[in-house]
Design a protein around this motif. Structure first.
Motif, PDB file in Angstrom:
ATOM      1  N   LYS A   8       0.825  -1.225   0.000  1.00 54.18           N
ATOM      2  CA  LYS A   8       0.000   0.000   0.000  1.00 54.18           C
ATOM      3  C   LYS A   8       0.857   1.272   0.000  1.00 54.18           C
ATOM      4  O   LYS A   8       0.501   2.271   0.624  1.00 54.18           O
ATOM      5  N   ILE A   9       2.024   1.221  -0.645  1.00 53.57           N
ATOM      6  CA  ILE A   9       2.818   2.444  -0.833  1.00 53.57           C
ATOM      7  C   ILE A   9       3.204   2.560  -2.307  1.00 53.57           C
ATOM      8  O   ILE A   9       3.304   1.553  -3.012  1.00 53.57           O
ATOM      9  N   ASP A  10       3.401   3.812  -2.746  1.00 58.64           N
ATOM     10  CA  ASP A  10       3.720   4.064  -4.146  1.00 58.64           C
ATOM     11  C   ASP A  10       5.174   4.535  -4.264  1.00 58.64           C
ATOM     12  O   ASP A  10       5.519   5.607  -3.750  1.00 58.64           O
ATOM     13  N   LEU A  11       6.011   3.746  -4.918  1.00 64.79           N
ATOM     14  CA  LEU A  11       7.436   4.098  -5.028  1.00 64.79           C
ATOM     15  C   LEU A  11       7.741   4.836  -6.333  1.00 64.79           C
ATOM     16  O   LEU A  11       8.892   5.223  -6.565  1.00 64.79           O
ATOM     17  N   SER A  12       6.719   5.037  -7.183  1.00 59.37           N
ATOM     18  CA  SER A  12       7.017   5.678  -8.465  1.00 59.37           C
ATOM     19  C   SER A  12       7.476   7.112  -8.198  1.00 59.37           C
ATOM     20  O   SER A  12       6.964   7.787  -7.313  1.00 59.37           O
ATOM     21  N   GLY A  28      -5.606  -7.242   2.769  1.00 60.51           N
ATOM     22  CA  GLY A  28      -5.538  -8.019   1.535  1.00 60.51           C
ATOM     23  C   GLY A  28      -4.760  -9.305   1.719  1.00 60.51           C
ATOM     24  O   GLY A  28      -5.061 -10.106   2.613  1.00 60.51           O
ATOM     25  N   HIS A  29      -3.721  -9.473   0.925  1.00 58.83           N
ATOM     26  CA  HIS A  29      -2.983 -10.725   0.871  1.00 58.83           C
ATOM     27  C   HIS A  29      -1.864 -10.704   1.909  1.00 58.83           C
ATOM     28  O   HIS A  29      -0.755 -10.253   1.650  1.00 58.83           O
ATOM     29  N   ARG A  30      -2.155 -11.199   3.105  1.00 58.67           N
ATOM     30  CA  ARG A  30      -1.204 -11.048   4.216  1.00 58.67           C
ATOM     31  C   ARG A  30       0.042 -11.906   4.068  1.00 58.67           C
ATOM     32  O   ARG A  30       1.126 -11.510   4.492  1.00 58.67           O
ATOM     33  N   GLY A  31      -0.126 -13.109   3.485  1.00 60.69           N
ATOM     34  CA  GLY A  31       1.036 -13.983   3.324  1.00 60.69           C
ATOM     35  C   GLY A  31       2.086 -13.331   2.433  1.00 60.69           C
ATOM     36  O   GLY A  31       3.281 -13.302   2.765  1.00 60.69           O
ATOM     37  N   HIS A  32       1.660 -12.797   1.303  1.00 56.61           N
ATOM     38  CA  HIS A  32       2.609 -12.151   0.392  1.00 56.61           C
ATOM     39  C   HIS A  32       3.152 -10.861   0.998  1.00 56.61           C
ATOM     40  O   HIS A  32       4.327 -10.527   0.838  1.00 56.61           O
ATOM     41  N   TYR A  33       2.307 -10.143   1.708  1.00 59.10           N
ATOM     42  CA  TYR A  33       2.768  -8.924   2.402  1.00 59.10           C
ATOM     43  C   TYR A  33       3.940  -9.287   3.312  1.00 59.10           C
ATOM     44  O   TYR A  33       4.977  -8.642   3.318  1.00 59.10           O
ATOM     45  N   GLN A  34       3.754 -10.357   4.099  1.00 56.97           N
ATOM     46  CA  GLN A  34       4.767 -10.723   5.093  1.00 56.97           C
ATOM     47  C   GLN A  34       6.093 -11.072   4.426  1.00 56.97           C
ATOM     48  O   GLN A  34       7.169 -10.714   4.904  1.00 56.97           O
ATOM     49  N   ARG A  35       5.999 -11.753   3.296  1.00 52.04           N
ATOM     50  CA  ARG A  35       7.216 -12.159   2.585  1.00 52.04           C
ATOM     51  C   ARG A  35       8.013 -10.916   2.150  1.00 52.04           C
ATOM     52  O   ARG A  35       9.230 -10.854   2.307  1.00 52.04           O
ATOM     53  N   PRO A  50      16.040   4.809   0.068  1.00 53.00           N
ATOM     54  CA  PRO A  50      15.600   3.684   0.908  1.00 53.00           C
ATOM     55  C   PRO A  50      14.070   3.537   0.808  1.00 53.00           C
ATOM     56  O   PRO A  50      13.386   4.436   0.337  1.00 53.00           O
ATOM     57  N   ILE A  51      13.575   2.400   1.284  1.00 47.91           N
ATOM     58  CA  ILE A  51      12.120   2.158   1.226  1.00 47.91           C
ATOM     59  C   ILE A  51      11.445   2.978   2.330  1.00 47.91           C
ATOM     60  O   ILE A  51      11.811   2.863   3.505  1.00 47.91           O
ATOM     61  N   PRO A  52      10.478   3.803   1.967  1.00 46.29           N
ATOM     62  CA  PRO A  52       9.795   4.592   2.996  1.00 46.29           C
ATOM     63  C   PRO A  52       8.952   3.702   3.928  1.00 46.29           C
ATOM     64  O   PRO A  52       8.756   2.514   3.646  1.00 46.29           O
ATOM     65  N   ALA A  53       8.464   4.285   5.003  1.00 45.25           N
ATOM     66  CA  ALA A  53       7.644   3.511   5.959  1.00 45.25           C
ATOM     67  C   ALA A  53       6.410   2.961   5.248  1.00 45.25           C
ATOM     68  O   ALA A  53       5.884   3.589   4.338  1.00 45.25           O
ATOM     69  N   PHE A  54       5.991   1.790   5.661  1.00 44.64           N
ATOM     70  CA  PHE A  54       4.778   1.189   5.071  1.00 44.64           C
ATOM     71  C   PHE A  54       3.921   0.602   6.187  1.00 44.64           C
ATOM     72  O   PHE A  54       4.412   0.382   7.307  1.00 44.64           O
ATOM     73  N   PRO A  55       2.623   0.352   5.916  1.00 48.51           N
ATOM     74  CA  PRO A  55       1.721  -0.104   6.986  1.00 48.51           C
ATOM     75  C   PRO A  55       2.177  -1.424   7.615  1.00 48.51           C
ATOM     76  O   PRO A  55       2.827  -2.236   6.958  1.00 48.51           O
ATOM     77  N   SER A  56       1.837  -1.630   8.870  1.00 45.69           N
ATOM     78  CA  SER A  56       2.171  -2.894   9.539  1.00 45.69           C
ATOM     79  C   SER A  56       1.114  -3.948   9.196  1.00 45.69           C
ATOM     80  O   SER A  56       0.049  -3.617   8.660  1.00 45.69           O
ATOM     81  N   LEU A  57       1.438  -5.207   9.534  1.00 48.54           N
ATOM     82  CA  LEU A  57       0.578  -6.333   9.139  1.00 48.54           C
ATOM     83  C   LEU A  57      -0.877  -6.134   9.577  1.00 48.54           C
ATOM     84  O   LEU A  57      -1.809  -6.432   8.837  1.00 48.54           O
ATOM     85  N   ASP A  58      -1.073  -5.622  10.795  1.00 47.86           N
ATOM     86  CA  ASP A  58      -2.451  -5.512  11.291  1.00 47.86           C
ATOM     87  C   ASP A  58      -3.274  -4.488  10.506  1.00 47.86           C
ATOM     88  O   ASP A  58      -4.488  -4.451  10.616  1.00 47.86           O
ATOM     89  N   GLN A  59      -2.591  -3.672   9.693  1.00 45.92           N
ATOM     90  CA  GLN A  59      -3.336  -2.711   8.873  1.00 45.92           C
ATOM     91  C   GLN A  59      -3.626  -3.254   7.469  1.00 45.92           C
ATOM     92  O   GLN A  59      -4.218  -2.562   6.650  1.00 45.92           O
TER      93      GLN A  59
END
Ligand SMILES: Cc1cc2nc3c(=O)[nH]c(=O)nc-3n(C[C@H](O)[C@H](O)[C@H](O)COP(=O)(O)O)c2cc1C
Length: 445
Positions: free
Chosen positions: A308-312, A331-338, A319-328
């Motif tokens: 849920k972040i836009d790197l374009s 959608g697809h939590r398994g792929h998010y976690q990876r 560096p990668i900016p902050a992004f939402p934590s798992l509890d937020q």
């Protein structure tokens, strides 16, 4: 005498014009064929000639990515499989259907119909859906919460089981004996009333050859794994490494035991995207060719979808900016976690993440038929799985390599059938359908 090798199961997994991120984008991919049923019928015939267990069609009821990037086969999967049933006689036909955006009465009827049409070859890939666009197509502003989706899925399954049990297979024949169209005691209302559904029933067609379609699911979250153990017969694991596959299988088997199902009631089939060459050099050349056609937006889009972040617009070396934590994440939590794990462990730059993420989460393995067969046999022998959901890298080259190079190698070794045995799809998999009266696991989110 050495003991005979354990035979593996192989599905043809169709989710779009190829499982490699470049597959749908290759110059030779003929996009016009996506809505041409004769094209898919031809693939189905070849898959059956290769003696594959089943064709599994993934899909969604909306755009999972922005439409200009979406490579999905958009045609209705149940209708497509009905058309494939007409040109095949043995191969299984597994359609995805969402419990979040359908009604159980209609779903029970559709799968019973496919099972009748195919004479016992139907399967249902149960999904709870993961994208906002799907919700927006069904009267909602946003995707219902993960826990609510699985809660609805559990009740959805309870209702479909009752419906499949509500009309006896011999009701019409026995009706004749009784002087009725349908025997009076062979069709029973279900009178279901629950938090999600109110369904009187009964079904309006006799039970199908398999009675229940073969049920499959791909749980990744706690709730998803519990659901898979409770309701599935085939589980599509997303595992990439062998230890990951073994841990996933052990996790599922432990949940099966906990719920009172036999550990072998279920078959585990991880995804596999093979890139096959007659020699190692040929395989490498094919992989280089595929990689050179990955669209630059693919990685950016996947990051938007999962994190849920836009790197374009960010510099390549940022560096990668902050992004939402798992509890937020809804959608697809398994792929998010990876992806989140990769970022935390490797601290990639924007460019590195975009390149890594495009093919990530997919088990893409390059090799000769012998090398791939060795790997597949090792996974089965090591208890990580019972076979694979093979997602060809592209059509039709990657599919042809699978059926013409890899399958014969496995058959030569005795690791895959040379012919179909009689019986339904369930008999082929040797799975046991879940009973509707099993306890419900208390699922965490
Ligand atoms: C092989 C495979 C196929 C899948 N097919 C679909 C699909 O066709 N439609 C869909 O909405 N989700 C599909 N999914 C996503 C899963 O149904 C599930 O939502 C995902 O694995 C996340 O699990 P969770 O809901 O437990 O977090 C698939 C996942 C895998 C691994």
């Amino acid at each position: 005498m050495p003991s005979p090798r354990k035979q593996m199961h192989l599905n043809l997994f169709l989710n779009n014009f190829g499982g490699h991120p470049a597959g749908p984008w290759l110059p030779e991919t003929d996009r016009r064929r996506v809505t041409d049923i004769t094209y898919w019928q031809n693939i189905a015939r070849k898959a059956e000639a290769a003696r594959l267990d089943a064709i599994f069609m993934a899909g969604a009821v909306g755009h999972v990515q922005q439409p200009k990037m979406n490579p999905l086969i958009g045609m209705d999967m149940l209708l497509m499989l009905a058309a494939l049933a007409g040109v095949t006689s043995r191969i299984g036909l597994i359609s995805t259907l969402s419990t979040t955006f359908n009604e159980p009465w209609q779903a029970a009827r559709q799968f019973a119909t496919l099972d009748h049409i195919s004479q016992g070859r139907a399967g249902w890939n149960i999904v709870t859906s993961t994208s906002e666009n799907e919700a927006q197509n069904f009267g909602l502003d946003r995707l219902p919460d993960h826990a609510a989706r699985y809660d609805r899925a559990r009740e959805f399954l309870e209702v479909t089981f009752q419906l499949w049990d509500s009309y006896d297979a011999d009701a019409l024949l026995r009706g004749k004996e009784q002087g009725w169209m349908v025997a009076s005691d062979s069709v029973r209302a279900i009178d279901h009333r629950g938090p999600w559904f109110k369904v009187k029933g009964p079904a309006i067609l006799p039970a199908s050859p398999q009675h229940y379609p073969v049920l499959s699911q791909a749980g990744a979250s706690e709730a998803g794994l519990d659901f898979a153990a409770r309701w599935s017969e085939l589980i599509y694991a997303g595992a990439i490494s062998l230890p990951e596959g073994q841990a996933y299988a052990a996790n599922i088997r432990e949940r099966l035991l906990r719920i009172g199902r036999a550990p072998d009631a279920v078959k585990i089939l991880p995804n596999l995207i093979p890139v096959i060459g007659r020699t190692e050099a040929e395989a490498r050349a094919k992989e280089d060719y595929l990689n050179s056609h990955i669209h630059p937006e693919t990685g950016l889009e996947r990051i938007r979808e999962l994190l849920k972040i836009d790197l374009s617009g960010l510099p390549d070396d940022a560096p990668i900016p902050a992004f939402p934590s798992l509890d937020q994440i809804n959608g697809h939590r398994g792929h998010y976690q990876r992806v989140a794990d990769y970022i935390h462990q490797n601290r990639p730059t924007v460019r590195q993440l975009i390149e890594w993420v495009a093919p990530s989460g997919r088990k893409i393995v390059r090799g000769t038929p012998a090398e791939l067969a060795d790997m597949m046999e090792e996974w089965v022998q090591a208890g990580a799985c019972d076979g694979f959901n093979v997602n060809p890298s592209h059509f039709s080259g990657g599919f042809d390599d699978f059926t013409e190079l890899l399958v014969p190698e496995l058959q030569r070794r005795g690791s895959f059938r040379r012919d179909y045995a009689e019986g339904t799809l369930r008999a082929r998999f040797g799975t046991t359908p879940p009973s509707a009266s099993l306890p419900v696991l208390e699922a965490a989110q």
